[in-house]
Structures are given as structure tokens and as C-alpha cells.
Motif scaffolding. Structure first.
Motif, PDB file in Angstrom:
ATOM      1  N   HIS A 130     -33.150 -58.954 -26.458  1.00 41.66           N
ATOM      2  CA  HIS A 130     -33.648 -58.139 -27.566  1.00 41.66           C
ATOM      3  C   HIS A 130     -33.878 -56.692 -27.126  1.00 41.66           C
ATOM      4  CE1 HIS A 130     -35.869 -56.959 -31.151  1.00 41.66           C
ATOM      5  NE2 HIS A 130     -36.794 -56.456 -30.346  1.00 41.66           N
ATOM      6  N   GLY A 133     -30.885 -54.661 -26.818  1.00 37.77           N
ATOM      7  CA  GLY A 133     -30.390 -54.205 -28.123  1.00 37.77           C
ATOM      8  C   GLY A 133     -30.945 -52.842 -28.480  1.00 37.77           C
ATOM      9  N   HIS A 134     -32.223 -52.596 -28.135  1.00 38.52           N
ATOM     10  CA  HIS A 134     -32.800 -51.269 -28.356  1.00 38.52           C
ATOM     11  C   HIS A 134     -32.062 -50.216 -27.528  1.00 38.52           C
ATOM     12  CE1 HIS A 134     -36.144 -52.191 -30.951  1.00 38.52           C
ATOM     13  NE2 HIS A 134     -36.600 -53.131 -30.142  1.00 38.52           N
ATOM     14  N   LEU A 137     -28.680 -49.278 -29.091  1.00 37.08           N
ATOM     15  CA  LEU A 137     -28.804 -48.369 -30.225  1.00 37.08           C
ATOM     16  C   LEU A 137     -29.010 -46.929 -29.757  1.00 37.08           C
ATOM     17  CD1 LEU A 137     -31.059 -50.501 -32.612  1.00 37.08           C
ATOM     18  CD2 LEU A 137     -28.607 -50.024 -32.859  1.00 37.08           C
ATOM     19  N   GLN A 180     -33.950 -48.286 -35.206  1.00 37.51           N
ATOM     20  CA  GLN A 180     -34.716 -49.058 -34.229  1.00 37.51           C
ATOM     21  C   GLN A 180     -35.793 -49.883 -34.935  1.00 37.51           C
ATOM     22  OE1 GLN A 180     -33.990 -49.446 -31.160  1.00 37.51           O
ATOM     23  NE2 GLN A 180     -33.273 -47.587 -30.160  1.00 37.51           N
ATOM     24  N   ASP A 182     -35.642 -50.856 -38.067  1.00 38.86           N
ATOM     25  CA  ASP A 182     -34.916 -51.889 -38.814  1.00 38.86           C
ATOM     26  C   ASP A 182     -34.515 -53.049 -37.902  1.00 38.86           C
ATOM     27  OD1 ASP A 182     -35.133 -50.360 -41.089  1.00 38.86           O
ATOM     28  OD2 ASP A 182     -33.095 -49.544 -40.975  1.00 38.86           O
ATOM     29  N   TYR A 183     -34.107 -52.725 -36.689  1.00 39.14           N
ATOM     30  CA  TYR A 183     -33.697 -53.755 -35.728  1.00 39.14           C
ATOM     31  C   TYR A 183     -34.850 -54.704 -35.426  1.00 39.14           C
ATOM     32  CZ  TYR A 183     -32.269 -55.676 -31.155  1.00 39.14           C
ATOM     33  OH  TYR A 183     -31.976 -56.509 -30.093  1.00 39.14           O
ATOM     34  N   ASP A 184     -36.043 -54.149 -35.203  1.00 42.16           N
ATOM     35  CA  ASP A 184     -37.205 -55.000 -34.960  1.00 42.16           C
ATOM     36  C   ASP A 184     -37.549 -55.840 -36.185  1.00 42.16           C
ATOM     37  OD1 ASP A 184     -37.994 -54.788 -32.317  1.00 42.16           O
ATOM     38  OD2 ASP A 184     -39.116 -52.951 -32.643  1.00 42.16           O
ATOM     39  N   ASP A 186     -35.483 -56.792 -38.653  1.00 41.23           N
ATOM     40  CA  ASP A 186     -34.451 -57.792 -38.922  1.00 41.23           C
ATOM     41  C   ASP A 186     -34.483 -58.953 -37.927  1.00 41.23           C
ATOM     42  OD1 ASP A 186     -33.648 -56.183 -41.004  1.00 41.23           O
ATOM     43  OD2 ASP A 186     -31.961 -55.297 -39.943  1.00 41.23           O
ATOM     44  N   THR A 187     -34.876 -58.680 -36.699  1.00 41.84           N
ATOM     45  CA  THR A 187     -34.937 -59.729 -35.676  1.00 41.84           C
ATOM     46  C   THR A 187     -36.344 -60.305 -35.514  1.00 41.84           C
ATOM     47  OG1 THR A 187     -35.394 -58.155 -33.877  1.00 41.84           O
ATOM     48  CG2 THR A 187     -33.080 -58.625 -34.370  1.00 41.84           C
TER      49      THR A 187
END
Length: 206
Positions: A130, A133-134, A137, A180, A182-184, A186-187
Motif C-alpha cells: 500500500h 502505491g503512494h 503516485l 493520494q 483518493d487512493y487512501d 478507495d483502499t
């Protein structure tokens, strides 16, 4: 679970005046560097509950009041050089650097059973996935900054060129902050990617 901190974007400007038209038809040369580092906080225990308690004590407290297991700091720096030709100013070359620092828990393996250590290892694998992934981005945004430098037109003054660069980079960094977050969301801070400390019955989280 996991979260990240958006670090500031540092900006530096180097100007190289050049009246020759030798490089007028050449595209700017752009270089991208990524530097990664790790910081750890130590945890120990002989049960999942004890590990969670350690994380709650030593993890990262975010603005929502929750404590998260891990944190990824990113910082993007850039510098560019300017060339002039026939009264027009353009980017001659650019260097962009992404600095990444991961803040992660590290388990004292001597404090737990082999079974617990195995569960922790699996959790940490998903947690790091995870956080990476940051990083991806941030690197993607830095690549877009380089692409911007490579495709900028010429301007009538250095001030106009600098203003356009500032405008475009600020837009990209603002968008990076948004994706960033949104990523947190969504996951669910890594939960959908398996970053959950499960008990034997399959319940529970960090």
C-alpha cells in the motif's frame, strides 16, 4: 491501518543565459531521480492484541484522530536552466528529484511465536504494498513535471517562463495531493489490499 503525509514541494531555479541559437531546435534534457529511505518504530508482543496496542501507541496519528500503522512522506524538488534565443526564453534542461521516506513498524521477532511472526510478515507485505502505491503516485507526478518541462514553449521573458512553470507545477502538486487522498479512501488505507491484522477467527484490524 495506513496513511501518508503530503510533504511540501521544494522549488529551485537556476538560470543560464545563452544567446546562441545552437540549441534552438533541441528538446530540453530532463532527468528524474527517485531516492527512498526507511524509518522504523519498534514493536513487540506475543499476541495480535499486544501488537495492535503497540501500533496504537507508536504509530502515526492523523488529522482524523486515528492512528495508522505506516506513513509515506514524499517531497518533490525540481530545478531548471534557461536558454535564450532571439529574445525568446525556454527551458534548456531540468532535473526533478522525488524523495520518499517510509515510516513503518518493525517487530521484535524474539518476542513472539513463529505463528504470530508469520502472520505479521504477511501483514507487513500488504502494508508495504500500500505504501509503495503512494510512492508510485508521487513518481508519476514527478514524471509529468518533467514532461511539462520538455514540452513548454518559449516566452518573451524569463519572468513569464517562471510564472508559467510555477502555475503548472502547482496544479500538478495540488492534483497529486487529491489523488493520494483518493487512493487512501478507495483502499480504505490498505485494507482492501490485505493490510489487516487478522485474528485466528478472521476478525480484527490494526
Amino acid at each position: 491501518m495506513v496513511h501518508r503525509l503530503t510533504a511540501r514541494a521544494a522549488i529551485a531555479l537556476l538560470v543560464l543565459a545563452c544567446s546562441s541559437n545552437l540549441f534552438a531546435s533541441e528538446a530540453p534534457s530532463c532527468e528524474l531521480k527517485v531516492r527512498e529511505g526507511y524509518r522504523f518504530y519498534e514493536i513487540s508482543g506475543n499476541s495480535l492484541d499486544q501488537l495492535r496496542e503497540q501500533i496504537n501507541q507508536k504509530g502515526t496519528k492523523w488529522s482524523d484522530g486515528k492512528v495508522y500503522s505506516a506513513l509515506t512522506n514524499w517531497d518533490i524538488h525540481y530545478k531548471y536552466r534557461v536558454t535564450s534565443n532571439n529574445g525568446r526564453y525556454s527551458v534548456r534542461s531540468a532535473d526533478t528529484t522525488v524523495e520518499i521516506c517510509y515510516y513503518l513498524p518493525r517487530l521484535d521477532a524474539d518476542s513472539c511465536t513463529p505463528e504470530l511472526a508469520s502472520r505479521w510478515k504477511d501483514y507487513l507485505t500488504h502494508l508495504q504494498r500500500h505504501e509503495y502505491g503512494h510512492k508510485d503516485l508521487a513518481v508519476q507526478a514527478a514524471s509529468q513535471v518533467n514532461e511539462m518541462f520538455a514540452t513548454l514553449p518559449s516566452f518573451g521573458s524569463e519572468e513569464e517562463l517562471a510564472a508559467e512553470i510555477t502555475k503548472r507545477t502547482e496544479e500538478k502538486f495540488r492534483h497529486l495531493k487529491e489523488i493520494q487522498i483518493d487512493y487512501d479512501r478507495d483502499t480504505r488505507h490498505g485494507e482492501t489490499q490485505g493490510a489487516v491484522l487478522l485474528s485466528a477467527g478472521g476478525a480484527g484490524g490494526a
